[in-house]
Design a protein around this motif. Structure first.
Motif, PDB file in Angstrom:
ATOM      1  N   GLU A  38       0.895  -1.217  -0.025  1.00 40.66           N
ATOM      2  CA  GLU A  38      -0.115   0.008  -0.021  1.00 40.66           C
ATOM      3  C   GLU A  38       0.926   1.152  -0.137  1.00 40.66           C
ATOM      4  OE1 GLU A  38      -1.917  -1.239   3.671  1.00 40.66           O
ATOM      5  OE2 GLU A  38      -2.668  -3.082   2.636  1.00 40.66           O
ATOM      6  N   ILE A  39       0.375   2.248  -0.591  1.00 40.31           N
ATOM      7  CA  ILE A  39       1.006   3.778  -0.500  1.00 40.31           C
ATOM      8  C   ILE A  39       0.157   4.487   0.193  1.00 40.31           C
ATOM      9  CG2 ILE A  39       2.519   3.160  -2.378  1.00 40.31           C
ATOM     10  CD1 ILE A  39       1.056   4.931  -4.074  1.00 40.31           C
ATOM     11  N   THR A  40       0.827   5.623   0.890  1.00 40.92           N
ATOM     12  CA  THR A  40       0.051   6.598   1.312  1.00 40.92           C
ATOM     13  C   THR A  40      -0.619   7.481   0.504  1.00 40.92           C
ATOM     14  OG1 THR A  40       1.703   8.117   1.461  1.00 40.92           O
ATOM     15  CG2 THR A  40       1.627   6.703   3.577  1.00 40.92           C
ATOM     16  N   ARG A  41      -1.501   8.427   0.779  1.00 36.36           N
ATOM     17  CA  ARG A  41      -2.480   8.966  -0.097  1.00 36.36           C
ATOM     18  C   ARG A  41      -1.446  10.131  -0.700  1.00 36.36           C
ATOM     19  NH1 ARG A  41      -5.422  13.785   0.106  1.00 36.36           N
ATOM     20  NH2 ARG A  41      -7.590  13.760  -1.081  1.00 36.36           N
ATOM     21  N   TYR A 120     -16.854   8.344  -3.148  1.00 37.44           N
ATOM     22  CA  TYR A 120     -15.709   8.517  -2.040  1.00 37.44           C
ATOM     23  C   TYR A 120     -14.495   8.674  -3.052  1.00 37.44           C
ATOM     24  CZ  TYR A 120     -12.496   8.104   1.611  1.00 37.44           C
ATOM     25  OH  TYR A 120     -11.460   8.271   2.426  1.00 37.44           O
ATOM     26  N   GLN A 121     -14.249   7.747  -3.834  1.00 36.28           N
ATOM     27  CA  GLN A 121     -12.963   7.550  -4.577  1.00 36.28           C
ATOM     28  C   GLN A 121     -12.819   8.915  -5.616  1.00 36.28           C
ATOM     29  OE1 GLN A 121     -14.108   3.339  -6.329  1.00 36.28           O
ATOM     30  NE2 GLN A 121     -11.888   3.633  -6.430  1.00 36.28           N
ATOM     31  N   ASP A 124     -12.184  11.725  -3.279  1.00 32.95           N
ATOM     32  CA  ASP A 124     -10.817  11.851  -2.995  1.00 32.95           C
ATOM     33  C   ASP A 124     -10.055  12.353  -4.059  1.00 32.95           C
ATOM     34  OD1 ASP A 124      -9.089  11.491  -0.604  1.00 32.95           O
ATOM     35  OD2 ASP A 124      -8.319   9.411  -1.388  1.00 32.95           O
ATOM     36  N   TYR A 173     -15.103  12.077   6.801  1.00 32.39           N
ATOM     37  CA  TYR A 173     -16.354  11.283   7.269  1.00 32.39           C
ATOM     38  C   TYR A 173     -17.325  11.782   8.562  1.00 32.39           C
ATOM     39  CZ  TYR A 173     -13.457   9.476  11.276  1.00 32.39           C
ATOM     40  OH  TYR A 173     -12.759   9.392  12.322  1.00 32.39           O
TER      41      TYR A 173
ATOM     42  N   TYR B 807      -3.737   4.393  10.994  1.00 32.69           N
ATOM     43  CA  TYR B 807      -3.760   5.664  11.125  1.00 32.69           C
ATOM     44  C   TYR B 807      -3.337   6.682  10.104  1.00 32.69           C
ATOM     45  CZ  TYR B 807       1.228   4.452  12.121  1.00 32.69           C
ATOM     46  OH  TYR B 807       2.389   4.020  11.785  1.00 32.69           O
ATOM     47  N   LEU B 808      -3.004   6.227   8.790  1.00 30.24           N
ATOM     48  CA  LEU B 808      -2.746   7.043   7.744  1.00 30.24           C
ATOM     49  C   LEU B 808      -3.815   6.592   6.745  1.00 30.24           C
ATOM     50  CD1 LEU B 808       1.108   5.706   7.409  1.00 30.24           C
ATOM     51  CD2 LEU B 808       0.227   7.716   7.883  1.00 30.24           C
ATOM     52  N   SER B 809      -3.918   7.574   5.599  1.00 28.70           N
ATOM     53  CA  SER B 809      -4.733   7.248   4.788  1.00 28.70           C
ATOM     54  C   SER B 809      -3.888   6.512   3.500  1.00 28.70           C
ATOM     55  CB  SER B 809      -5.209   8.559   4.295  1.00 28.70           C
ATOM     56  OG  SER B 809      -6.278   8.275   3.019  1.00 28.70           O
ATOM     57  N   LEU B 810      -4.484   5.367   3.116  1.00 29.46           N
ATOM     58  CA  LEU B 810      -3.700   4.429   2.152  1.00 29.46           C
ATOM     59  C   LEU B 810      -4.565   4.187   0.919  1.00 29.46           C
ATOM     60  CD1 LEU B 810      -2.412   1.933   5.034  1.00 29.46           C
ATOM     61  CD2 LEU B 810      -0.972   3.644   3.757  1.00 29.46           C
ATOM     62  N   PRO B 828      -8.680   4.018  -2.379  1.00 31.74           N
ATOM     63  CA  PRO B 828      -8.239   4.241  -0.936  1.00 31.74           C
ATOM     64  C   PRO B 828      -9.200   3.135  -0.359  1.00 31.74           C
ATOM     65  CG  PRO B 828      -9.934   5.651  -1.951  1.00 31.74           C
ATOM     66  CD  PRO B 828      -9.400   4.873  -2.955  1.00 31.74           C
ATOM     67  N   PHE B 829      -8.649   3.052   0.778  1.00 30.13           N
ATOM     68  CA  PHE B 829      -9.502   2.019   1.570  1.00 30.13           C
ATOM     69  C   PHE B 829      -9.515   2.159   3.160  1.00 30.13           C
ATOM     70  CE2 PHE B 829      -6.154  -0.641   3.819  1.00 30.13           C
ATOM     71  CZ  PHE B 829      -5.124  -0.252   3.445  1.00 30.13           C
ATOM     72  N   ASN B 830      -8.997   3.175   3.652  1.00 28.17           N
ATOM     73  CA  ASN B 830      -9.364   3.563   5.003  1.00 28.17           C
ATOM     74  C   ASN B 830      -9.590   4.939   4.982  1.00 28.17           C
ATOM     75  OD1 ASN B 830      -6.636   4.018   4.489  1.00 28.17           O
ATOM     76  ND2 ASN B 830      -6.090   3.675   6.772  1.00 28.17           N
ATOM     77  N   PHE B 831     -10.099   5.313   6.297  1.00 29.22           N
ATOM     78  CA  PHE B 831     -10.263   6.808   6.301  1.00 29.22           C
ATOM     79  C   PHE B 831      -9.143   7.426   7.210  1.00 29.22           C
ATOM     80  CE2 PHE B 831     -15.153   5.940   6.500  1.00 29.22           C
ATOM     81  CZ  PHE B 831     -15.483   6.691   5.230  1.00 29.22           C
ATOM     82  N   TYR B 832      -9.088   8.516   7.039  1.00 28.89           N
ATOM     83  CA  TYR B 832      -7.654   9.265   7.720  1.00 28.89           C
ATOM     84  C   TYR B 832      -8.243   9.261   9.316  1.00 28.89           C
ATOM     85  CZ  TYR B 832      -3.856  12.586   9.151  1.00 28.89           C
ATOM     86  OH  TYR B 832      -3.018  13.145   9.744  1.00 28.89           O
ATOM     87  N   ASN B 833      -7.464   9.059  10.170  1.00 32.23           N
ATOM     88  CA  ASN B 833      -7.806   9.079  11.546  1.00 32.23           C
ATOM     89  C   ASN B 833      -6.515   8.735  12.336  1.00 32.23           C
ATOM     90  OD1 ASN B 833      -8.667   9.584  14.086  1.00 32.23           O
ATOM     91  ND2 ASN B 833      -9.642   7.785  14.338  1.00 32.23           N
ATOM     92  N   VAL B 886     -14.288   3.157  10.134  1.00 35.64           N
ATOM     93  CA  VAL B 886     -13.217   3.880  10.672  1.00 35.64           C
ATOM     94  C   VAL B 886     -12.648   3.496  11.725  1.00 35.64           C
ATOM     95  CG1 VAL B 886     -14.498   5.610  11.728  1.00 35.64           C
ATOM     96  CG2 VAL B 886     -12.157   6.136  10.863  1.00 35.64           C
ATOM     97  N   GLU B 888     -11.368   3.913  15.367  1.00 39.21           N
ATOM     98  CA  GLU B 888     -11.494   4.941  16.440  1.00 39.21           C
ATOM     99  C   GLU B 888     -11.688   4.779  17.827  1.00 39.21           C
ATOM    100  OE1 GLU B 888     -14.446   7.718  14.802  1.00 39.21           O
ATOM    101  OE2 GLU B 888     -16.047   6.503  15.419  1.00 39.21           O
TER     102      GLU B 888
END
Lengths: 466, 1163
Positions: A38-41, A120-121, A124, A173, B807-810, B828-833, B886, B888
């Motif tokens: 995976e990579i960060t946004r 959402y995609q 983003d 969210y 905890y990262l947005s990936l 993307p598959f997770n929210f940033y928190n 998410v 949290e």
């Protein structure tokens, strides 16, 4: 004694300090910057090459985190709700046919959840490319326009299936997990804003090979459709007209070529997944093997709606005979599990734009143009010109609706939406469906919101009648 | 009551890998130490200035100056006088002389120990006056006390009692004792030593000197048994925490192949749930209830029963955190995963293969269950859900022994459900169609619902009992276990190996086979300062089964045509009716192979730096790897359809590296003993999985390799999770005068699972105990009570149930999807928190321990209250936000509180006959006590404040309306009745209310152990009471009554047929177009599918016979026994149609009844 306690205290405190410093050592718990797969946004939108990968994610033929409608639910659910399809199995799909939907229906989430996941995609990506110095201005412009068309398409379908729906244009969210439904007019407003902006950002050129990603005319086609549904006849007419006259598209003379990859008629078509995995409509409607039961036989009224000699019935409908019984089924997509798929998932094609222009023309009393457009479609289907009374707006509109029924059957919910639009008294849902089967009520025009979602956000109010 | 110098029984904590033998070993060490006499050190100089000080104080001072230990019993000390002394730089020899000048005591110096004993056999207080009345000619009584290993026992109390007069002494370093000049008479000789059974015998003194050789045996009193605790061992007598231990004895009697199953019903507060009767399948474990709230969102739109996770404890094997924990080790499908039952706990995880399949129960010495904060706080963030410590067997010093165990078991489904026969089935189906006004026809494309091949095409009298076909087969287990053990006191070894094979009930050649190799080596230096222990455990489990579409096939119509042809070929079509969806044999012909390798190695090293100060380290590595392959050959596919040969390959690996340096410090302070433990942990967990799916093969014979699939149809995916963890921990313990106990533990944890600013957390506990029977007044007032202890503890622990990087947005590449126009798609598959952190549990534990009849009857009553707050959960998010969850923290608090009762009793104990009983009972009450703004949260109709977290929302069921024949429910107002209730909670206009909770109200077990001469019989029963889904749950949620499914016989004739009928079930519905379907579906979400589930199951019956030694000696065999073990023999229950242990799914493979015959030989 005191000394001893003192010693123990010293030793203990010393050891505790050692242990604590060991525990607090951050170095021991350092892990690599990002996991291997995976990579960060931030990394994702760092350049155009990786950004394009996210774009591919939006269009890939995959439900859940790709193109939302690639499982075919939209086609068969609206086909069952309208007067196109019947269903031979006993499961939740049957509820569409006899208007027995409950908020627990297992199919409904496909129509609600997948679009929102796709939105959402899109959201983003839109925020990822905006004000991004790593990307060129022209690239950002192109991507922004495309994503706006995609988002508009999703909201257009959501609002037509469910009525009021929550309008979400952010990825935060905390701002969207607890919101009520948005009025239909506001949703349409957002659709128009997106399409208007896309129109300024897109060009006539498709950004990649084929017609897999929207261009200017894709935006215009959707805009024409939205305006038609909104009753903005003049705008609908002009936008459809631009597509027909300036887009450079032409109707495929051979019906069996219409849904193939590279079809001249295609305005937007998404490549099917891969080997052995064809367009969902083909997988859903075609029997698994010769003699297997037909899951979705065409309704008698649709079969009889085809005029004698209609080549579309010959080419786009197939049949299965068991003894004295014949079952007809949709055959626009002919591949079930090909090793190399030749068909793409068609989203918009020129024939629909002709019919949009015809309907808009009829409404602005340009009846001859309406009849001409109908005849263009009929000619390709091997039928003689329409016999509709060219002096009667209602008669022409009925002719447009009839042509839409036979041309666009089992495509994108067109029939279900057309019936609900009440274009004429004769083609209204109440008239048509009341005659077709029992159980249709005004409440049935909107699908229920999935119960699980109502539970998750109790500001969402369930649609009437569920 | 025992009185003793504490040093003797306090063994160094921190020796995590030392075993139950520690008590014995300690004695051994002391003895060995004493044997090494060295006079040179005797000349140390001492400075002392004390006035009227107690002898103990003086001993302390001398010890701190010289390092000499004093060994003395408390009883001896009582007679001591105070000491006044003033010396400067005087030799120890002189000082001792002075101190003992005016004492009724004498001493003996050996190495660094000074043994203190009474000077002369004390005459009874008033003996001088009375001695005239006693016969003359006194004699000496002396002897030697050794333990069962033949080692001398130093410091044991020896008394001879006659008519109220007591003559006493303690044994010396050689285990010798002398009592001189005893008058004639009949005496009672009593030898006592902590941790050992006392010796009591009558001795006649008649003027001749007597000599005895006495052997002390390890105490059978549970109170003094040593149990494994966190980073050490402890006797139950002095523990303030809540621990329970299940020993090898209890495990061996149960013919189960998963060690976790052997814990079922054995321990208060421990819930063990088997997910199916299939060999190798997952066993769920929970300690003291569910603490977390996590709800997995359900995009499939089922409601009322959101999938709730199942908290499971931390598993540690020989000091190494078990890498796979209790997670499924498989990733591909098999017969095991086809079981839809998840243990009644709806835990979100698909059922699968248990990681403990690779551990042989026969290699386990003990399993400790750590329950409260005192026991678990030292594990910090890992301990919130309890801790299970599994300790494997170690070598025993002594003659080399080979032990062989062989047994064969026969299994059958314990409680299969009777389904309708053809006649009943056909009648029901006809009535169902008739009720909907339909005439059955044979047109597969009919959409009115009238297509009914079972009534129009199939033979109307053919009958197949599919339940019997699918899992009616009796199966067998074979288990062989051999172990070789022996060594000297300083070097011991153990090597054991086992093989186990269990077959499946399903038609086909399926089996779960396990091969294990276990070994342990211990070395201690002769000066007892240095020791190493190396334990390795290797297990290989091979599970061969098949793909299968589940137990659902039990509900196939009983008149379905043959699915197999005369040559065993698959039949796909019967007179035009497609049988593809019924053809379960096809699934059974899709092989599924699983191989699991578990390798665990634990290394312990320890060095005694100074007297009382030991440094040590635990180091361990555990690797659990699973290779899988599932195949879909063309031969198992309908040739008329699209045939695609497919093969899936999977590899899953879990690894743990664990390093824990420790320092132990023991010091006598005043009348008590202080023990300190300080340590640190470094742990790294890496789990990975890869899966390769290949299709398009040209032959069924190529499916074993990925090479033969077309390149374009091979898909790969992998997963990777890394976890790094560091911690520092400490435990400070002080036991004052054997009466008061104080225990403090603390831990600071760091975890890589959290965002950079939230990685560290602190946890701790305080525990205290009072052994009130040590108080003279209490002992006097309650003479019948041999032991009484009150303990309490309070503390915190945590849980970081998170995955790395959340905890990262990936963004990640979308798996299984080929490129889109040459571009690999990602999403993307997770929210940033970045802000989530530890969940924290606060636990209170109060316990009362009582012993009666010289501790033959031991009672424990415990009250506990646990509260977990700052819940760290995968919070469901409405899908409009874009993603389903998410991670949290949620400011909600879940409470578990309850009572636990345990009784251990030796009812009868004579030379030939003994009868022992154990009993445990648990009441746990789970409650959501705080949840700010619940009504407006995503949990609004999942939880209720003040109610258990197992609460279920649904419709309140009334009954069947005699006129309409439909189920009726109460609307949200509780009064109005309707057959079409509205889905959703009241706040959203629906009629759903909390209707039930699935909490276990009470559960427990009791065992009775009888021995008579060489016969032994053990009977163990387990019981439980809860509210659970009944068989109607499956009928009305997955196979509707009246549809083309077979049904349990229990429904027959119980449904409404005509107006006026008062029936249990509503009118039949033949399909989804039936007007009766909505009320049927609503019933599936109503209180009607819940009922009481109470059962008592005779879990284990074990009978064994020890062959007489006289016979065996002739053939050079040390011991032999034959045994019969039975599992799940009998069940008493109010639960209808289905197994009460796996409620809600009547079609699943029931729990197995096992009957095993075996032989044990010792050479």
């Amino acid at each position: 004694m005191k000394n001893m306690f003192f010693d123990i205290n010293k030793i203990t405190i010393g050891l505790l300090l050692m242990a604590t410093s060991f525990a607090s050592c951050k170095k021991l718990i350092v892990i690599p910057e990002n996991p291997p797969a995976e990579i960060t946004r931030q990394q994702e939108f760092s350049d155009s090459a990786s950004t394009i990968s996210a774009i591919a994610g939006v269009y890939s033929y995959n439900t859940g985190n790709g193109f939302a409608y690639s499982d075919g639910t939209l086609t068969y659910s609206t086909g069952l709700s309208s007067d196109e399809l019947t269903y031979t199995q006993t499961d939740d799909k049957q509820q569409f046919y006899n208007y027995a939907l409950t908020p627990l229906n297992m199919e409904i989430p496909n129509l609600w959840s997948y679009p929102y996941q796709s939105i959402y995609q899109v959201n983003d990506i839109l925020s990822g490319v905006t004000n991004n110095s790593g990307l060129s201005a022209s690239f950002t412009k192109q991507i922004t326009g495309e994503m706006e068309v995609v988002r508009a398409l999703y909201y257009f379908n959501l609002v037509n299936l469910f009525g009021e729906v929550p309008l979400v244009t952010t990825t935060n969210y905390t701002a969207t997990e607890h919101i009520p439904k948005t009025p239909i007019a506001t949703v349409y407003h957002q659709i128009m804003v997106d399409l208007a902006d896309a129109r300024t950002k897109l060009t006539a050129n498709y950004p990649s090979s084929g017609r897999a990603r929207p261009n200017l005319y894709t935006a215009l086609t959707l805009l024409a459709k939205v305006n038609l549904y909104q009753g903005n006849w003049t705008n609908a007419y002009h936008e459809a007209d631009s597509v027909i006259t300036q887009g450079g598209y032409s109707l495929e003379p051979t019906l069996n070529n219409v849904f193939l990859d590279g079809s001249q008629e295609a305005i937007w078509q998404i490549p099917a997944a891969t080997s052995y995995s064809a367009v969902a409509d083909g997988q859903n409607f075609l029997p698994d093997y010769s003699g297997a039961p037909i899951l979705f036989p065409l309704s008698t009224s649709l079969v009889s709606a085809f005029e004698t000699g209609d080549q579309r019935f010959q080419n786009w409908v197939a049949s299965s005979v068991t003894g004295a019984n014949t079952a007809y089924y949709p055959y626009k997509y002919k591949d079930r599990q090909p090793s190399t798929p030749a068909e793409d998932q068609m989203i918009f094609r020129l024939a629909e734009v002709y019919l949009i222009r015809a309907e808009a023309a009829a409404h602005i009393n340009n009846l001859p143009q309406a009849i001409a457009d109908i005849n263009t479609i009929r000619t390709r289907a091997g039928l003689p010109n329409s016999t509709a009374d060219v002096t009667s707006q209602t008669a022409v509109l009925n002719a447009v609706m009839h042509e839409r029924q036979t041309e666009l059957f089992c495509e994108w919910g067109n029939r279900w939406f057309d019936l609900k639009r009440n274009v004429t008294a004769a083609t209204s849902a109440a008239t048509v469906l009341g005659a077709e089967k029992t159980g249709f009520t005004a409440n049935a025009e909107l699908y229920p919101i999935p119960q699980a979602q109502i539970q998750l956000d109790n500001l969402l109010i369930q649609n009437q009648g569920y | 009551m025992y009185k003793f110098y504490p040093k003797i029984f306090v063994q160094p904590p921190g020796c995590a890998s030392k075993l139950l033998l520690v008590m014995k070993l300690t004695t051994l060490l002391i003895t060995l130490t004493i044997l090494q006499v060295s006079a040179a050190t005797y000349a140390q100089k001492i400075t002392l200035s004390e006035k009227n000080a107690s002898l103990l104080t003086v001993f302390d001072d001398i010890k701190s100056q010289t390092g000499y230990d004093f060994m003395v019993s408390m009883g001896v000390l009582r007679s001591a006088n105070t000491v006044t002394i003033n010396v400067k730089n005087v030799a120890l020899k002189e000082v001792l002389k002075q101190i003992f000048q005016n004492q009724p005591l004498t001493y003996e110096v050996a190495d660094k120990s000074i043994l203190v004993k009474q000077k002369e056999p004390p005459l009874p207080t008033n003996a001088k006056d009375k001695s005239a009345g006693l016969p003359a000619q006194p004699a000496d009584v002396h002897g030697r006390v050794i333990d069962s290993l033949g080692q001398p026992v130093a410091g044991a109390n020896v008394t001879l009692t006659i008519k109220g007069y007591v003559y006493g002494t303690v044994t010396d370093s050689k285990g010798e004792f002398n009592l001189n000049k005893l008058p004639q008479g009949s005496y009672t000789l009593l030898v006592t030593y902590l941790g050992y059974n006392k010796i009591e015998k009558t001795v006649e003194v008649n003027g001749k000197d007597l000599r005895f050789n006495l052997v002390l045996h390890n105490s059978s009193s549970i109170l003094d048994q040593i149990q494994i605790i966190a980073y050490g061992t402890q006797s139950k007598r002095f523990s303030v925490g809540s621990y329970a231990t299940v020993n090898a004895d209890d495990i061996e009697k149960q013919p189960v192949n998963n060690p976790l199953l052997a814990l079922q019903g054995q321990v208060a507060g421990l819930n063990i749930t088997s997910t199916s009767g299939i060999p190798g399948s997952q066993v769920l474990v929970q300690v003291r209830g569910q603490n977390s709230l996590n709800v997995f969102p359900n995009l499939n739109n089922t409601i009322g029963n959101p999938t709730k996770p199942y908290d499971q404890p931390l598993f540690i094997v020989d000091g190494v955190p078990f890498a796979a924990q209790n997670n499924n080790i498989n990733q591909l499908a098999s017969i095991v995963t086809a079981q839809t039952y998840t243990g009644g706990v709806n835990n979100g995880a698909q059922v699968g293969i248990s990681p403990f399949s690779s551990i042989n129960p026969a290699d386990i010495e003990s399993i400790s269950i750590l329950k409260d904060a005192d026991a678990t706080s030292i594990y910090g963030t890992q301990g919130a859900n309890g801790v299970i410590l599994i300790t494997t067997k170690k070598g025993k010093a002594g003659a080399t022994t080979f032990d062989l165990n062989v047994n064969t078991g026969f299994n059958s489904a314990a409680d299969p459900v009777q389904m309708l026969n053809t006649q009943q089935y056909v009648q029901l189906r006809k009535e169902a169609l008739a009720a909907d006004g339909l005439t059955p026809n044979n047109n597969p494309n009919d959409y009115t619902g009238a297509y009914a091949p079972d009534l129009t095409v199939f033979d109307q009298s053919k009958y197949t009992d599919w339940e019997k076909v699918i899992y009616g087969k009796n199966t067998n287990n074979t288990d062989i276990h051999g172990s070789l053990s022996g060594g000297t006191a300083t070097n011991t070894f153990l090597i054991s190996t086992g093989y186990d094979r269990s077959t499946y009930d399903y038609p086909g050649d399926f089996a779960d086979q396990r091969y294990t190799l276990h070994s342990n080596m211990h070395h201690g230096s002769t000066d007892n300062r240095f020791s190493v222990d190396l334990t390795t455990d290797f297990g290989y489990d091979q599970n061969n089964s098949s793909g299968f579409d589940g137990a659902q096939d039990v509900v196939l119509p009983p008149n379905l045509p043959n699915l197999l042809g005369p040559s065993g070929n698959l039949i796909w079509n019967y007179n035009g009716v497609d049988l593809t969806s019924d053809q379960f044999y096809a699934g059974l012909q899709e092989p599924s192979y699983l191989e699991n390798y578990n390798f665990n190695t634990a290394f312990h090293i320890s060095y005694k730096l100074l007297d009382g100060l030991t440094i040590s380290a635990n180091m361990g590595y555990n690797r659990n790897t699973t290779d899988e392959n599932t195949q879909m050959p063309a031969s198992a596919q309908n040739p008329a359809g699209f045939v695609l040969r497919q093969s899936n390959f999977g590899v899953t690996t879990f690894q743990t590296v664990n390093i824990e340096p420790q320092i132990n410090y023991t010091k006598k302070i005043g009348k008590g003993v202080f023990t300190g433990l300080v340590g640190a942990t470094y742990k790294k967990n890496v789990s990975t999985s890869t899966q390769v799916d290949a299709s398009g093969y040209s032959s069924d014979f190529l499916l074993n390799s990925v090479n033969d699939a077309p390149q374009a149809s091979v898909y790969n995916q992998d997963t990777y999770n890394i976890y790094r963890y560091s911690a520092g921990f400490a435990r400070l313990n002080y036991i004052y005068d054997n009466e008061f106990i104080l225990n403090l533990t603390g831990r600071r944890d760091g975890s890589s699972n959290f965002g950079p600013t939230h990685q560290f957390g602190d946890f701790g506990s305080v525990g205290a105990g009072w052994i009130f029977t040590e108080e003279k007044a209490v002992a006097k007032a309650l003479p019948f009570m041999s032991f009484g202890k009150l303990t309490g503890s309070y503390g915190t622990s945590g849980t970081d149930g998170a995955y790395a990087y959340q905890y990262l947005s990936l963004y990640k590449t979308i798996q299984y999807i080929p490129s889109f126009q040459g571009i690999s798609p990602s999403s993307p598959f997770n929210f940033y928190n970045p802000d989530y952190s530890w969940a924290v549990k606060k636990s209170l534990n109060v316990a009362l321990d009582l012993g009666f009849f010289n501790n033959r009857l031991l009672l424990n009553a415990t009250y506990y209250q646990d509260r977990e707050g700052n819940q760290l959960i995968q919070s469901p998010v409405p899908i409009q936000s874009g993603l389903p969850v998410v991670l949290e923290n949620l400011d909600a608090t879940v409470q578990n509180k309850g009572f636990e009762f345990t009784i251990n009793s030796t009812n009868v104990k004579t030379k030939d006959f003994s009868w022992r009983t154990n009993f445990n009972l648990t009441f746990n009450r789970n409650k959501l006590i705080a949840f700010p703004n619940l009504a407006n949260s995503t949990y609004a109709d999942t939880y209720v404040i003040g109610q258990p977290t197992t609460t279920i929302y649904g419709f309140k069921y009334k009954d069947v309306n005699p006129t309409t024949g439909l189920f009726e429910f109460y609307k949200a107002d509780g009064k109005t009745v309707t057959s079409t209730p509205v889905y959703g909670e009241a706040a959203t206009g629906g009629d759903e209310v909390p209707i039930a909770n699935q909490e276990i109200k009470y559960q427990g077990g009791f065992g009775n152990n009888f021995t008579y001469k060489q016969f032994s019989l053990y009977i163990f029963c387990q019981f439980s009471n809860q509210n659970a889904q009944n068989y109607l749950a499956q009928v009305y949620t997955s196979n509707q009554l009246g549809f083309e499914y077979n049904q349990p016989e229990a429904v027959f004739g119980n449904y409404w047929q005509k107006p006026g009928d008062v029936a249990q079930l509503q009118r039949l519905a033949s399909g989804y177009s039936s007007t009766a379907i909505n009320s049927a579906l609503a019933f599936g979400q109503s209180s009607g599918i819940y009922s009481n589930d109470t059962y008592l199951r005779v879990k284990t019956v074990s009978f064994s016979y020890q062959l007489p030694n006289t016979l065996l000696n002739k053939v050079n065999i040390k011991g032999a026994s034959v045994f019969v073990n039975a599992q799940n023999l009998l069940t008493f229950t109010n639960y209808k149609a289905g197994d009460p242990e796996t409620p809600g799914l009547f079609s699943g493979l029931p729990v197995q009844r096992i009957l095993a015959f075996g032989l044990n030989l010792k050479f």
